[in-house]
Design a protein around this motif. Structure first.
Motif, PDB file in Angstrom:
ATOM      1  N   LYS A  58       0.800  -1.219   0.000  1.00 46.93           N
ATOM      2  CA  LYS A  58       0.000   0.000   0.000  1.00 46.93           C
ATOM      3  C   LYS A  58       0.834   1.271   0.000  1.00 46.93           C
ATOM      4  N   TYR A 110       3.718  -0.544   4.407  1.00 44.16           N
ATOM      5  CA  TYR A 110       2.374  -0.984   4.781  1.00 44.16           C
ATOM      6  C   TYR A 110       1.785  -1.878   3.693  1.00 44.16           C
ATOM      7  N   TYR A 131      -1.825  -4.548   2.772  1.00 44.76           N
ATOM      8  CA  TYR A 131      -3.155  -5.055   3.100  1.00 44.76           C
ATOM      9  C   TYR A 131      -3.194  -6.501   2.658  1.00 44.76           C
ATOM     10  N   ASP A 144      -9.463  -9.903   7.077  1.00 45.98           N
ATOM     11  CA  ASP A 144      -8.441  -9.078   6.450  1.00 45.98           C
ATOM     12  C   ASP A 144      -7.611  -8.346   7.494  1.00 45.98           C
ATOM     13  N   ILE A 198      -4.423  -5.091   7.965  1.00 46.10           N
ATOM     14  CA  ILE A 198      -3.396  -4.167   7.511  1.00 46.10           C
ATOM     15  C   ILE A 198      -2.194  -4.403   8.403  1.00 46.10           C
ATOM     16  N   LYS A 230       0.701  -6.346  12.966  1.00 47.53           N
ATOM     17  CA  LYS A 230      -0.666  -6.279  12.471  1.00 47.53           C
ATOM     18  C   LYS A 230      -1.349  -5.102  13.156  1.00 47.53           C
ATOM     19  N   ASP A 247     -10.121  -0.326   4.065  1.00 50.77           N
ATOM     20  CA  ASP A 247     -10.113  -1.711   3.612  1.00 50.77           C
ATOM     21  C   ASP A 247      -9.196  -1.887   2.404  1.00 50.77           C
ATOM     22  N   TYR A 248      -9.416  -2.953   1.622  1.00 50.86           N
ATOM     23  CA  TYR A 248      -8.465  -3.336   0.578  1.00 50.86           C
ATOM     24  C   TYR A 248      -8.398  -2.335  -0.582  1.00 50.86           C
ATOM     25  N   ASN A 304     -10.062   6.241   1.669  1.00 53.75           N
ATOM     26  CA  ASN A 304     -10.879   5.123   1.207  1.00 53.75           C
ATOM     27  C   ASN A 304     -12.357   5.487   1.164  1.00 53.75           C
TER      28      ASN A 304
END
Length: 320
Positions: A44, A52, A54, A63, A65, A77, A86-87, A98
């Motif tokens: 990311k 970082y 994901y 899930d 990060i 984590k 999120d992703y 996001n």
């Protein structure tokens, strides 16, 4: 290009899909001549000395990060990062951005202050599923996802909160952004669009086999395209724009960008062989090489610039 020379390993992590158990995202991770079983981890961005990612290791765990330091150690984590990131999130200048709740609310999460904030609430709009395409030049460029706005762009200024909405003359699928400009395809022709100035420029010169995966951006912000020849599967890797700034991020799918640290990664099948291996082309020198220990077959492969500092269930030689 010349036939690639044989090497034992590449100096980046590579995930290769292997299929298998539906409860685990099953890939093999190749890194520094070692192989391990893994979930997937999507890079990311880097901030304050940490890389970082994901990822998903097991559906039962959900899930995550996560991050590691510049030595690929101190793996963490981040349960402190809320679910609104999120992703599909993009990390830009130390802040995750996001669209959440099917693209109705634009969130920001500051890694320095650990603060989550709402930048824009579009709950009362019929926008459908909003998605960030790119963040460039201080603007968040997002695709508006309803059928009536299927090729419209919203531009959000991070500093001022100004929003602009315009019909987009290029396809949003596979578009990339740099220097405040979106590059993509219009009627199969390469084009550029400035959504802030609402300026469209035809470029052409590229025969695109798939517009969704045809454009790539390197770490300098330069835009590259695959120019397919009229006959067969051969193509040329072309730089179509040289950026003025490297300060942009793309919301790539896991496998879209195949340019890592100046190398373009591709599949290679040696003569008299029925197996395909991962190969790479140095975009500066023209040098080519392929790794005999990374067999890709018909599975997707995901080169990534950084290693997330964790190895699971190291695979033995007999299991390769």
């Amino acid at each position: 290009v010349s036939s690639p020379k044989l090497v034992d390993s590449f100096d980046i992590p590579v995930l290769v899909g292997v299929g298998g158990d539906v409860d685990v995202i099953s890939n093999k991770l190749y890194y520094n001549s070692e192989v391990s079983n893994s979930g997937y981890f999507k890079y990311k961005g880097t901030y304050n000395g940490r890389h970082y990612f994901y990822g998903l290791e097991d559906y039962a765990e959900g899930d995550i990060i996560c991050s590691c330091d510049e030595k690929y150690e101190d793996f963490k984590k981040h349960s402190d990062i809320p679910e609104q990131i999120d992703y599909t999130a993009c990390l830009y200048n130390g802040i995750f951005y996001n669209w959440y709740l099917y693209g109705k609310i634009l969130y920001a999460y500051d890694l320095q202050t650990n603060k989550l904030s709402v930048l824009l609430d579009a709950s009362d709009k019929n926008y459908g599923s909003m998605k960030i395409i790119s963040i460039t030049d201080g603007w968040i460029l997002s695709r508006i996802g309803t059928s009536s706005h299927s090729e419209s762009i919203m531009a959000y200024n991070i500093q001022t909160g100004e929003t602009l909405e315009n019909p987009c003359p290029i396809s949003c699928d596979g578009a990339v952004g740099t220097d405040g400009i979106l590059y993509g395809f219009c009627a199969d022709e390469l084009a550029a669009y400035n959504p802030v100035k609402d300026e469209f420029t035809e470029i052409g010169g590229i025969n695109a086999k798939s517009t969704y995966t045809n454009l790539m951006v390197d770490k300098n912000g330069d835009v590259w395209a695959l120019d397919y020849h009229e006959q067969g599967e051969n193509y040329t890797v072309c730089k179509v724009y040289e950026a003025k700034s490297a300060n942009s991020v793309q919301n790539y799918s896991l496998k879209s960008n195949k340019i890592i640290n100046g190398w373009y990664y591709y599949e290679y099948e040696p003569e008299n062989s029925d197996k395909k291996y991962l190969a790479r082309l140095n975009l500066s020198t023209g040098e080519t090489e392929y790794c005999k220990n990374i067999e890709v077959g018909n599975y997707p492969y995901y080169p990534t610039p950084y290693y997330w500092g964790k190895v699971q269930n190291k695979t033995t030689e007999s299991e390769k």
